[in-house]
Design an enzyme around this catalytic site. Structure first.
Site, PDB file in Angstrom:
ATOM      1  N   HIS A  42       0.885  -1.179   0.000  1.00  0.00           N
ATOM      2  CA  HIS A  42       0.000   0.000   0.000  1.00  0.00           C
ATOM      3  C   HIS A  42       0.913   1.217   0.000  1.00  0.00           C
ATOM      4  O   HIS A  42       1.231   1.776   1.050  1.00  0.00           O
ATOM      5  CB  HIS A  42      -0.899   0.003   1.240  1.00  0.00           C
ATOM      6  CG  HIS A  42      -1.847  -1.155   1.303  1.00  0.00           C
ATOM      7  ND1 HIS A  42      -1.420  -2.431   1.592  1.00  0.00           N
ATOM      8  CD2 HIS A  42      -3.195  -1.230   1.112  1.00  0.00           C
ATOM      9  CE1 HIS A  42      -2.474  -3.246   1.567  1.00  0.00           C
ATOM     10  NE2 HIS A  42      -3.557  -2.538   1.278  1.00  0.00           N
ATOM     11  N   SER A  97       6.783   5.826   2.319  1.00  0.00           N
ATOM     12  CA  SER A  97       7.571   4.599   2.467  1.00  0.00           C
ATOM     13  C   SER A  97       8.351   4.215   1.199  1.00  0.00           C
ATOM     14  O   SER A  97       9.517   3.801   1.305  1.00  0.00           O
ATOM     15  CB  SER A  97       6.672   3.447   2.935  1.00  0.00           C
ATOM     16  OG  SER A  97       5.513   3.333   2.140  1.00  0.00           O
ATOM     17  N   GLU A 115      -0.109   0.487  -5.588  1.00  0.00           N
ATOM     18  CA  GLU A 115      -0.992   1.584  -5.167  1.00  0.00           C
ATOM     19  C   GLU A 115      -2.227   1.573  -6.056  1.00  0.00           C
ATOM     20  O   GLU A 115      -2.116   1.691  -7.269  1.00  0.00           O
ATOM     21  CB  GLU A 115      -0.254   2.933  -5.251  1.00  0.00           C
ATOM     22  CG  GLU A 115      -1.127   4.158  -5.017  1.00  0.00           C
ATOM     23  CD  GLU A 115      -1.950   4.101  -3.715  1.00  0.00           C
ATOM     24  OE1 GLU A 115      -1.387   3.796  -2.657  1.00  0.00           O
ATOM     25  OE2 GLU A 115      -3.175   4.323  -3.785  1.00  0.00           O
ATOM     26  N   ASP A 140      -4.042  -4.488  -6.739  1.00  0.00           N
ATOM     27  CA  ASP A 140      -4.193  -4.847  -5.329  1.00  0.00           C
ATOM     28  C   ASP A 140      -2.865  -5.362  -4.732  1.00  0.00           C
ATOM     29  O   ASP A 140      -2.276  -6.322  -5.247  1.00  0.00           O
ATOM     30  CB  ASP A 140      -5.288  -5.922  -5.211  1.00  0.00           C
ATOM     31  CG  ASP A 140      -5.391  -6.435  -3.788  1.00  0.00           C
ATOM     32  OD1 ASP A 140      -5.454  -5.607  -2.860  1.00  0.00           O
ATOM     33  OD2 ASP A 140      -5.369  -7.663  -3.595  1.00  0.00           O
ATOM     34  N   ASP A 161       0.684  -1.605   4.738  1.00  0.00           N
ATOM     35  CA  ASP A 161       0.286  -0.357   5.403  1.00  0.00           C
ATOM     36  C   ASP A 161      -1.038   0.165   4.833  1.00  0.00           C
ATOM     37  O   ASP A 161      -1.080   1.207   4.183  1.00  0.00           O
ATOM     38  CB  ASP A 161       1.421   0.675   5.194  1.00  0.00           C
ATOM     39  CG  ASP A 161       1.090   2.015   5.806  1.00  0.00           C
ATOM     40  OD1 ASP A 161       0.268   2.070   6.753  1.00  0.00           O
ATOM     41  OD2 ASP A 161       1.664   3.028   5.338  1.00  0.00           O
TER      42      ASP A 161
HETATM   43  C1  LIG Z   1      -1.684   4.512   4.557  1.00  0.00           C
HETATM   44  S1  LIG Z   1      -1.543   4.800   2.855  1.00  0.00           S
HETATM   45  C2  LIG Z   1       0.083   4.278   2.480  1.00  0.00           C
HETATM   46  C3  LIG Z   1       1.195   5.145   2.989  1.00  0.00           C
HETATM   47  C4  LIG Z   1       2.573   4.670   2.622  1.00  0.00           C
HETATM   48  N1  LIG Z   1       2.756   3.253   2.902  1.00  0.00           N
HETATM   49  C5  LIG Z   1       3.636   5.444   3.366  1.00  0.00           C
HETATM   50  O1  LIG Z   1       4.071   5.006   4.448  1.00  0.00           O
HETATM   51  O2  LIG Z   1       4.055   6.475   2.863  1.00  0.00           O
HETATM   52  C6  LIG Z   1      -2.493   3.491   2.178  1.00  0.00           C
HETATM   53  C7  LIG Z   1      -2.561   3.512   0.658  1.00  0.00           C
HETATM   54  O3  LIG Z   1      -3.059   2.251   0.209  1.00  0.00           O
HETATM   55  C8  LIG Z   1      -3.830   2.460  -0.961  1.00  0.00           C
HETATM   56  N2  LIG Z   1      -4.651   1.236  -1.118  1.00  0.00           N
HETATM   57  C9  LIG Z   1      -5.826   0.934  -0.509  1.00  0.00           C
HETATM   58  N3  LIG Z   1      -6.183  -0.333  -0.818  1.00  0.00           N
HETATM   59  C10 LIG Z   1      -5.200  -0.843  -1.597  1.00  0.00           C
HETATM   60  C11 LIG Z   1      -4.953  -2.124  -2.174  1.00  0.00           C
HETATM   61  N4  LIG Z   1      -5.824  -3.125  -2.014  1.00  0.00           N
HETATM   62  N5  LIG Z   1      -3.832  -2.303  -2.897  1.00  0.00           N
HETATM   63  C12 LIG Z   1      -2.944  -1.293  -3.073  1.00  0.00           C
HETATM   64  N6  LIG Z   1      -3.114  -0.056  -2.530  1.00  0.00           N
HETATM   65  C13 LIG Z   1      -4.218   0.156  -1.805  1.00  0.00           C
HETATM   66  C14 LIG Z   1      -4.569   3.737  -0.671  1.00  0.00           C
HETATM   67  O4  LIG Z   1      -4.989   4.346  -1.871  1.00  0.00           O
HETATM   68  C15 LIG Z   1      -3.498   4.551   0.076  1.00  0.00           C
HETATM   69  O5  LIG Z   1      -2.778   5.378  -0.799  1.00  0.00           O
END
Ligand SMILES: C[S@@+](CC[C@H](N)C(=O)[O-])C[C@H]1O[C@@H](n2cnc3c(N)ncnc32)[C@H](O)[C@@H]1O
Length: 277
Positions: A42, A97, A115, A140, A161
């Protein structure tokens, strides 16, 4: 349709905890010459202006990384995080991240970042445009993780995350982590979780650790005591295959961070080895 945007929250207290643990894990992976793969399920946008309309709307970063930007003599991990914040006359940009990982990868290492949100996926591609070693996927991340394992060198660092916008994440993440460990038992996996409803986060931690033989450490940092009225009061990272020494490092650092980040005068932190090996 996902509506969560990390730009509102980048650099908050939860990010500070998550990113110092990530930096420590990256340092651990770099301690051996053999290459590793960094997998970010994520990924978010990769970098965030702390003066954007999003950041200004919540001002969460001021209670997070903002507490550390002008100080000195910090713990080496805090110093490393502060050094990764890009400050110029025009802007202050907090690293996500993928950007922190990009700064740590060597020639023999590689990365895969997932993402789903179309706007953040485009921003991520722009923010990581010079990082050929990191492949980006707008798909995903949990399915992506399983497709990446086992990695060719059998060394992997995984950050999970999610925003927990979907309540099913609380069940899907433990299931995916167990499948991932069946594919590669040595993968180092860090799972971030919010403490909004303590019973929900406890249930997930229990499901994540059930039946594992790997070492598992749990680190939490909070601004307030658990409560039903304040939204997220703390957050945590569960680290599976946690490297030797990380618990000691975090045990030294968390009480200090808890003092700096408390909003109610009490200290809220946790450093616990849930499974020892
Ligand atoms: C908390 S943020 C991530 C922050 C990042 N890891 C950081 O530390 O900078 C969560 C992200 O996951 C994305 N997201 C949500 N569901 C997802 C999935 N099933 N697969 C990939 N990305 C997803 C959201 O759009 C969002 O941008």
């Amino acid at each position: 349709m996902l509506s969560y945007r990390h730009a509102y929250h980048a650099g908050n207290t939860a990010d500070v905890l998550k990113h110092i643990v990530l930096l420590a894990l990256l340092e651990h992976m770099r301690s051996k010459d053999k290459g590793f793969k960094y997998i970010d399920t994520h990924a978010g946008a990769g970098a965030y202006s702390l003066h954007s309309e999003f950041a200004e709307k919540t001002a969460e970063w001021q209670r997070g990384i903002g507490r550390h930007l002008s100080g000195e003599a910090q713990h080496p991990l805090m110093q490393a995080l502060v050094a990764a914040v890009h400050t110029s006359e025009q802007a202050t940009v907090y690293p996500g991240s993928p950007k922190l990982a990009a700064g740590a990868l060597r020639r023999q290492d590689s990365g895969a970042c997932y993402e789903l949100h179309s706007t953040d996926a485009k921003l991520l591609a722009n923010n990581l445009r010079s990082q050929a070693a990191i492949k980006l996927y707008q798909s995903d991340g949990l399915a992506g993780l399983l497709s990446q394992l086992p990695t060719p060198t059998r060394r992997a660092l995984v950050l999970i995350d999610p925003s927990y916008e979907l309540k099913t994440d609380y069940q899907d993440i433990p299931k995916t982590v167990h499948k991932a460990l069946r594919k590669m038992e040595s993968a180092v996996i860090a799972v971030w979780y919010p403490v909004v409803d303590r019973s929900l986060s406890n249930q997930m931690v229990k499901a994540l650790t059930a039946g594992l033989s790997q070492r598992v450490d749990c680190f939490e940092l909070g601004e307030r005591a658990d409560s039903e009225g304040y939204g997220m009061t703390s957050s945590g990272l569960l680290v599976i295959n946690s490297p030797w020494g990380l618990a000691q490092t975090m045990g030294d650092l968390l009480p200090q961070l808890a003092t700096e980040h408390s909003l109610d005068g009490e200290l809220h932190h946790r450093c616990e080895t849930l499974i020892a090996r």
